[in-house]
Motif scaffolding. Structure first.
Motif: not given
Length: 189
Positions: A150-156, A185-186
């Motif tokens: 999600f965007g540049d900063d977050f992932s699941i 979640a990262a």
């Protein structure tokens, strides 16, 4: 007809688009999930085999990836703690598997904001056997994972990893098998 095509073209040009996610860089995060097929085998005379009930896990991880075209590869350190479960079938009180530490190598493909990858790991499980505390067994694991950014900063994402671990000691060998399925979640930095 030309008016319809012109309106469709104008609408398509006004729809915002985003570039594909860049999976390169460092990341850190947390996970929770389930550990199953947990088993301790003590290869002595007599042979002892403890099977444990499925249990919850929680953990943390830190890693780095490099993206080259659609090919993404990297490495990660992950530590999973296994929760307690009173329904264990172990007949000896104090026998347990407490944590699993993985050093992972990953490689996969970027599908824009999604990432699909395979995993190989060098893993260590720690626990107790009978009255012997701090038993550990090391070995290898294999698995697969997927993530969405999600965007540049977050992932699941989610991962599946199965491990076969062993340690020799004076009386024989201590073997551990463990499978985990985790949701992750990262934060990417």
């Amino acid at each position: 007809m030309l008016k319809t095509y012109s309106l469709a073209l104008a609408a398509a040009m006004t729809i915002p688009t985003t570039a594909s996610a860049d999976w390169s860089g460092r990341y850190a995060g947390g996970s929770f999930g389930t550990a199953s097929n947990l088993e301790q085998e003590i290869n002595v005379t007599p042979f002892i085999d403890y099977e444990f009930a499925d249990r919850s896990t929680f953990g943390a991880f830190f890693g780095s990836r490099t993206e080259n075209g659609n090919f993404v590869y990297g490495g990660e350190f992950a530590l999973e703690f296994l929760g307690d479960d009173d329904d264990d079938e172990a007949s000896t009180p104090g026998s347990d598997i407490n944590y699993i530490f993985d050093m992972k190598g990953t490689a996969g493909t970027s599908l824009g904001d999604a990432l699909i990858y395979g995993i190989v790991s060098i893993s260590i499980a720690g626990g107790n056997y009978d009255s012997v505390n701090d038993m550990s067994a090391g070995g290898f694991g294999i698995g697969a994972g997927a993530a969405y950014k999600f965007g540049d900063d977050f992932s699941i994402g989610a991962e599946y990893l199965t491990r076969s671990l062993s340690e020799e000691f004076v009386e024989g060998t201590y073997d551990v098998t463990a499978e985990t399925i985790t949701l992750r979640a990262a934060y990417h930095f």
